[in-house]
Design an enzyme around this catalytic site. Structure first.
Site, PDB file in Angstrom:
ATOM      1  N   LYS A   1       0.920  -0.532   9.624  1.00 51.17           N
ATOM      2  CA  LYS A   1       2.023  -0.044   9.274  1.00 51.17           C
ATOM      3  C   LYS A   1       1.940   1.547   8.973  1.00 51.17           C
ATOM      4  O   LYS A   1       0.690   2.090   8.995  1.00 51.17           O
ATOM      5  CB  LYS A   1       2.236  -0.650   7.880  1.00 51.17           C
ATOM      6  N   ASP A   2       2.603   2.230   8.740  1.00 48.70           N
ATOM      7  CA  ASP A   2       2.984   3.581   8.448  1.00 48.70           C
ATOM      8  C   ASP A   2       2.039   4.061   7.176  1.00 48.70           C
ATOM      9  O   ASP A   2       1.807   3.173   6.321  1.00 48.70           O
ATOM     10  CB  ASP A   2       4.319   4.181   7.902  1.00 48.70           C
ATOM     11  N   LYS A   3       1.437   5.203   7.447  1.00 47.39           N
ATOM     12  CA  LYS A   3       0.641   5.603   6.205  1.00 47.39           C
ATOM     13  C   LYS A   3       1.543   6.482   5.049  1.00 47.39           C
ATOM     14  O   LYS A   3       1.312   6.116   4.015  1.00 47.39           O
ATOM     15  CB  LYS A   3      -0.416   6.882   6.964  1.00 47.39           C
TER      16      LYS A   3
ATOM     17  N   GLN B   1       3.016   8.461  14.861  1.00 44.44           N
ATOM     18  CA  GLN B   1       1.685   7.828  14.235  1.00 44.44           C
ATOM     19  C   GLN B   1       0.812   6.979  14.919  1.00 44.44           C
ATOM     20  O   GLN B   1      -0.430   6.710  14.697  1.00 44.44           O
ATOM     21  CB  GLN B   1       2.201   6.988  13.088  1.00 44.44           C
TER      22      GLN B   1
ATOM     23  N   LYS C   1       0.830  -1.226   0.075  1.00 44.56           N
ATOM     24  CA  LYS C   1       0.045  -0.045  -0.055  1.00 44.56           C
ATOM     25  C   LYS C   1       0.989   1.205  -0.210  1.00 44.56           C
ATOM     26  O   LYS C   1       2.142   1.265   0.541  1.00 44.56           O
ATOM     27  CB  LYS C   1      -0.990   0.027   1.266  1.00 44.56           C
TER      28      LYS C   1
END
Length: 709
Positions: free
Chosen positions: A345-347, A440, A316
């Protein structure tokens, strides 16, 4: 749920939530990260230590399947294709072509053998390669070698009838907290060393000699004994095992009696007369597992066996994990709760992670590939599995990061920039970093942080939690317009019509509010309408915030000295069934004086109902923080939302793994390590490293750069 902004994330913004505390005393430097998603690439590391973007199969589920299926080649012919596919999944490797061919030949031989209730093929020999993978990966080379030596000593003692005092009768693998890893180790050890048995004492696996093996060896051959115990350990439904032909009735009776006495609740035996190749009649003992009918109490278990699971790798870009799941669930027509994953997971990144979806076939998942690509997602390595994933079921994450706009800290001119960067990286390699939860975790840049919602849920302020959840950001996009409208009107039905389809969480909550009202009961039902993993995410965010504040207080109060009252993981098991609080040891005054522990061993608790707090000023600070948030009576259980938060422990300091770096000239896209003087306007820093689960790359970078000084 903040709107996607195009701003550059600078480390100076990230550092404000950590009270300017560091584990190292270097000067650092300035720079920016996440200028674009490709500057921050995150790849999950599966439980076997493989990068998921390069792994052909879902390591845990497939490996478990191999270990359980390796003795089942004697089943009916209609299972031929499934058996072959299992071999193909796991043996297709350039270094094991011979083993692959031999395994296939053996399976063909067995499957083509005479199949009747009177004649059942014997199990296939061990698939040693896969057992070796499990032992090497989960134990490590040194422990695996010690286990092998222990096994040899047991065999030597049996052969020469040596007294037990000469060799140890037990061998400990140490505490292994993950139940799935323990299960794989139990199976692998028993398959490789059937003359050994394994037991779990608390979370510790103890290996010792198998008395049943020795006793059965008095009745049948050692080879038969090994094969039988491997068959028993695999526990393959509907599988059977036959001993060699035996014309001695009294001897057969002894074998029947042994199996009935030792394994009667699990197995049943029967003698059959079979004809050999020359039509001579012989009698064999066949063993099979007792049938288990699906009673009412077992209906859920039976349904679970019939569930369909499809594993895949999700790539993604510029999407939150939960947002990506929202897109996927909408396209596939399933619930977000039907997806399982090992971590969020990170954006603002390109990320690769393993996922499993329930009730969706691999073919159906492939059909939506082109649609979801337009949303910034790709799916690959799609294949069927037999179970879902669990949070934390990974070894960590690998990061490839580019730091741009490199500059000195303030007016620092005492060294050139390259020296400053090298000094910083080498210090963190050596000393590690404070293991804070990253920004985050809390919704960096949002008007309302996720920990605020979590606190409201813990205090059972359901309406307040909903209002915080729908607090809009300052932008005027459709999502924030809808949120703004809801807070002004409490019109759930109208807000539903305004929200785009991919906002799955918001829509599920609004449907419940529309039906039950924006009151305490309606809001409670609204929170219950979203998946448990999403509900508990907010509570965990609050607990993470408390942990960060406790870590800062611990470093400010005691520095890097280990003091009395600190917590370290216990080296001994308290009893057979210890609680979570028994897994830690409180450092004593004598241990502090003797410098028995180092700061890397110290842990702090994540708040919960089953943790022990430090017995010093840090513990007092925990109670002060929780009391100020109105949680002095909270037992970290919210029955109305089915939330149960036992807590856990987290090391104060962590180290990056395999940290490497080089410099890149952005203007010519070439590596420029030869020049000792970097061009601040052109050069970027390229970093590559791994981190343990639940560690944050942004926090590691913060320690390296110190850009908030």
């Amino acid at each position: 749920d903040a709107a996607d902004t195009q701003q550059t994330y600078t480390l100076s913004n990230i550092c404000r939530i950590f009270n300017n505390l560091y584990a190292n005393n270097h000067v650092g430097f300035c720079g920016s990260i996440k200028n674009s998603p490709s500057d921050f690439v995150v790849t999950e590391i599966d439980i076997l230590g493989h990068l998921v973007s390069k792994t052909k199969t879902d390591s845990l589920s497939d490996l478990s399947e191999i270990l359980s299926e390796q003795n089942s080649f004697s089943q009916k012919h209609h299972k031929r294709l499934r058996t072959t596919s299992l071999l193909e999944q796991c043996v297709k490797d350039e270094h094991c072509d011979d083993q692959y061919d031999n395994a296939l030949q053996t399976s063909e031989c067995l499957l083509s053998a005479k199949e009747s209730k009177d004649c059942v093929a014997k199990p296939v020999p061990d698939c040693e390669m896969y057992v070796a993978v499990v032992l090497d990966s989960f134990l490590g080379k040194s422990v695996n070698e010690l286990l092998c030596q222990f096994a040899c000593n047991i065999k030597t003692r049996w052969s020469f009838k040596t007294e037990p005092a000469v060799y140890s009768t037990e061998f400990s693998l140490g505490p292994i907290l993950d139940k799935k890893i323990r299960a794989n180790l139990h199976s692998a050890i028993r398959q490789k060393y059937p003359f050994l048995m394994t037991v779990t004492k608390s979370s510790e696996i103890i290996v010792k000699e198998n008395a049943d093996y020795r006793e059965l060896c008095q009745l049948v051959s050692e080879e038969e004994t090994s094969d039988f115990l491997k068959f028993l350990d695999a526990k393959i439904e509907n599988s059977k095992f036959t001993f060699n032909p035996d014309g001695n009735k009294e001897h057969r009776k002894a074998v029947h009696h042994f199996i009935s006495k030792k394994f009667g609740k699990l197995l049943e035996t029967k003698s059959f007369s079979v004809a050999d190749c020359s039509d001579q009649q012989n009698v064999v003992i066949m063993v099979r597992f007792r049938e288990k009918n699906c009673s009412r109490k077992r209906t859920a278990d039976c349904q679970q066996k019939q569930e369909l699971y499809t594993a895949f790798i999700l790539q993604k870009e510029n999407l939150e994990t939960l947002e990506a799941i929202g897109f996927l669930s909408s396209e596939l027509g399933v619930l977000p709760s039907d997806f399982s994953y090992t971590g969020i997971k990170d954006k603002k990144a390109i990320t690769y992670q393993a996922m499993v979806v329930k009730k969706v076939t691999p073919e159906r998942l492939k059909e939506v590939g082109s649609t979801i690509e337009r949303k910034g997602m790709k799916v690959s390595n799609i294949h069927s599995v037999h179970q879902h994933l669990r949070l934390g079921q990974l070894k960590g994450n690998h990061f490839d990061i580019i730091v741009r706009d490199l500059k000195h800290q303030g007016n620092d001119t005492s060294a050139n920039l390259k020296e400053r960067i090298s000094e910083a990286i080498e210090n963190v390699k050596k000393n590690g970093f404070i293991n804070y939860y990253g920004p985050q975790r809390f919704g960096q840049g949002q008007n309302v942080h996720t920990d605020q919602i979590g606190l409201a849920l813990l205090n059972e302020e359901m309406v307040k939690a909903v209002k915080l959840f729908f607090t809009p950001e300052d932008t005027d996009d459709p999502v924030n317009q809808a949120k703004r409208y809801f807070l002004q009107t409490e019109d759930a039905k109208g807000t539903l019509a305004m929200l785009p389809d991919f906002k799955v969480r918001e829509k599920m909550l609004l449907r419940a509010l529309n039906r039950y009202g924006v009151n305490c009961e309606g809001c409670t039902r609204g929170w219950m309408s979203i998946p448990h993993s999403m509900r508990i995410f907010y509570v965990h965010a609050y607990c993470s915030k408390i942990w960060n504040e406790a870590a800062s207080y611990r470093i400010k109060t005691y520095g890097t000295n280990v003091v009395a009252g600190d917590l370290v993981f216990s080296q001994v098991n308290v009893d057979e069934n210890p609680s979570l609080s028994d897994k830690v040891h409180v450092v004593t005054t004598a241990e502090e004086s003797a410098n028995k522990y180092i700061i890397q061993e110290v842990v702090l608790p994540m708040a919960g109902h089953n943790v022990k707090y430090p017995n010093n000023k840090v513990g007092q600070q925990y109670h002060k923080m929780l009391t100020s948030d109105g949680l002095q009576m909270c037992r970290f259980r919210v029955p109305a939302l089915q939330l149960n938060i036992p807590g856990c422990y987290r090391h104060i300091l962590k180290h990056p793994h395999n940290l490497s770096y080089h410099f890149s000239d952005d203007s010519v896209k070439e590596i420029g390590t030869g020049d000792n003087h970097l061009d601040e306007s052109k050069d970027s820093l390229c970093l590559s490293f791994g981190l343990d689960p639940s560690c944050y790359a942004t926090v590691c970078l913060r320690e390296i750069m110190k850009c908030d000084l």
